[in-house]
Scaffold this active site. Structure first.
Site, PDB file in Angstrom:
ATOM      1  N   VAL A 120      -7.558   0.076  -2.499  1.00 23.98           N
ATOM      2  CA  VAL A 120      -8.986   0.257  -2.222  1.00 23.98           C
ATOM      3  C   VAL A 120      -9.289  -0.460  -0.909  1.00 23.98           C
ATOM      4  CG1 VAL A 120     -11.361  -0.151  -2.939  1.00 23.98           C
ATOM      5  CG2 VAL A 120      -9.633   0.427  -4.658  1.00 23.98           C
ATOM      6  N   GLU A 121      -9.834   0.286   0.038  1.00 23.41           N
ATOM      7  CA  GLU A 121     -10.208  -0.269   1.340  1.00 23.41           C
ATOM      8  C   GLU A 121     -11.669  -0.714   1.260  1.00 23.41           C
ATOM      9  OE1 GLU A 121      -9.471   1.144   5.935  1.00 23.41           O
ATOM     10  OE2 GLU A 121     -10.200   2.645   4.515  1.00 23.41           O
ATOM     11  N   ILE A 122     -11.896  -2.007   1.406  1.00 26.93           N
ATOM     12  CA  ILE A 122     -13.249  -2.552   1.341  1.00 26.93           C
ATOM     13  C   ILE A 122     -13.787  -2.665   2.764  1.00 26.93           C
ATOM     14  CG2 ILE A 122     -14.670  -4.508   0.619  1.00 26.93           C
ATOM     15  CD1 ILE A 122     -12.550  -5.182  -1.460  1.00 26.93           C
TER      16      ILE A 122
END
Length: 295
Positions: free
Chosen positions: A44-46
């Site tokens: 997951v790219e925050i």
């Protein structure tokens, strides 16, 4: 939105700061970019917008860990980290096609370089229609912002396939490949009618390295711009988000293994031969000058 709630957007390209303008609490707006298929992809790219608060980032990070995913943190920009790097692989493959390299040789070069699929197959998976829409939206946004619209390699191929040939990818059953009822796929037989094969054959080593270096140089660009600030996050993001070969250790470890001096020299060769997009960045030059690796 309650007093402790946050809003996360799953956009893969649109800047979070712009989306947050629609929120009454932009400090509680953040990007949470999941990857497809979500049940299998661990990353997951925050994405932290200009007004995203540290508390919102902390909550988002904890949430990603709680659902047993791998978080990486990036700053807001068009395409963020993963989409920018991933797009380079696809577009470099399309550039090779435009230059007259055979579709089979392009796909083979991608696989031999260690990628899970060739760039033409991945283009179909993502959807040429989607790629076309994203490029059109980016152009409109840059025009509205009064910014120059950069030339993108592979755009001619995308526009031809979508606008003239109506071959928009796997979901429609036709893209660079034909998708048969049996479940098999075969390269579209008419592809070389529209993209004639040139007598000027590029060595397979050059094709494979163009496909890999395009990604790595763009990753270095994102560090240059402050989009990503952690070598570890970049390596994790490239492996778990976009299929960069795990045995290479990620985009920055690729440079370390290649040798920073050798990588710098090779980028200059590729830039001189194939285009300025391969030109070495100041960070890379500085690392080579000081005999440093990306750590």
């Amino acid at each position: 939105l309650n007093q402790s709630g946050i809003v996360g957007s799953n956009t893969s390209t649109l800047p979070i700061t712009g989306l947050a303008e629609a929120s009454a609490h932009p400090e509680r707006f953040i990007g949470l970019h999941f990857f497809s298929p979500v049940d299998k992809m661990k990353l997951v790219e925050i994405i932290v917008g200009k007004q995203t608060s540290p508390e919102t980032l902390a909550k988002a990070y904890d949430f990603v860990l709680q659902i047993k995913k791998i978080p990486i943190v990036v700053t807001d920009s068009r395409g963020f980290f993963t989409s920018r790097v991933f797009e380079c692989y696809v577009r470099e493959g399309l550039a090779l096609l435009e230059e007259g390299q055979s579709p089979e040789s392009i796909e083979t070069a991608g696989i031999k370089a260690g990628m899970p699929l060739g760039p033409l197959a991945i283009s179909d998976e993502v959807g040429l229609g989607t790629m076309y829409q994203i490029s059109q939206q980016n152009r409109q946004d840059l025009q509205a912002e009064g910014k120059a619209i950069p030339d993108q390699v592979g755009q001619v191929a995308i526009e031809l396939m979508v606008s003239q040939l109506d071959r928009i990818g796997k979901k429609s059953g036709k893209g660079f490949y034909d998708y048969l009822e049996s479940g098999k796929k075969v390269l579209w037989p008419e592809l070389q009618t529209h993209f004639p094969t040139s007598d000027n054959k590029i060595p397979e080593k050059d094709m494979a390295e163009r496909l890999m270096f395009s990604q790595v140089v763009e990753a270095i660009n994102t560090m240059e711009e402050g989009v990503i600030n952690s070598v570890g996050d970049a390596n994790l993001g490239s492996i778990f988000g976009i299929g960069f070969p795990p045995f290479k250790g990620g985009v920055f470890q690729y440079v370390n293994d290649y040798g920073v001096d050798a990588f710098l020299s090779r980028t200059q060769e590729l830039s001189d031969t194939y285009g300025e997009r391969f030109a070495p960045t100041p960070i890379l030059k500085d690392k080579a000058k000081n005999a440093q690796s990306f750590l």
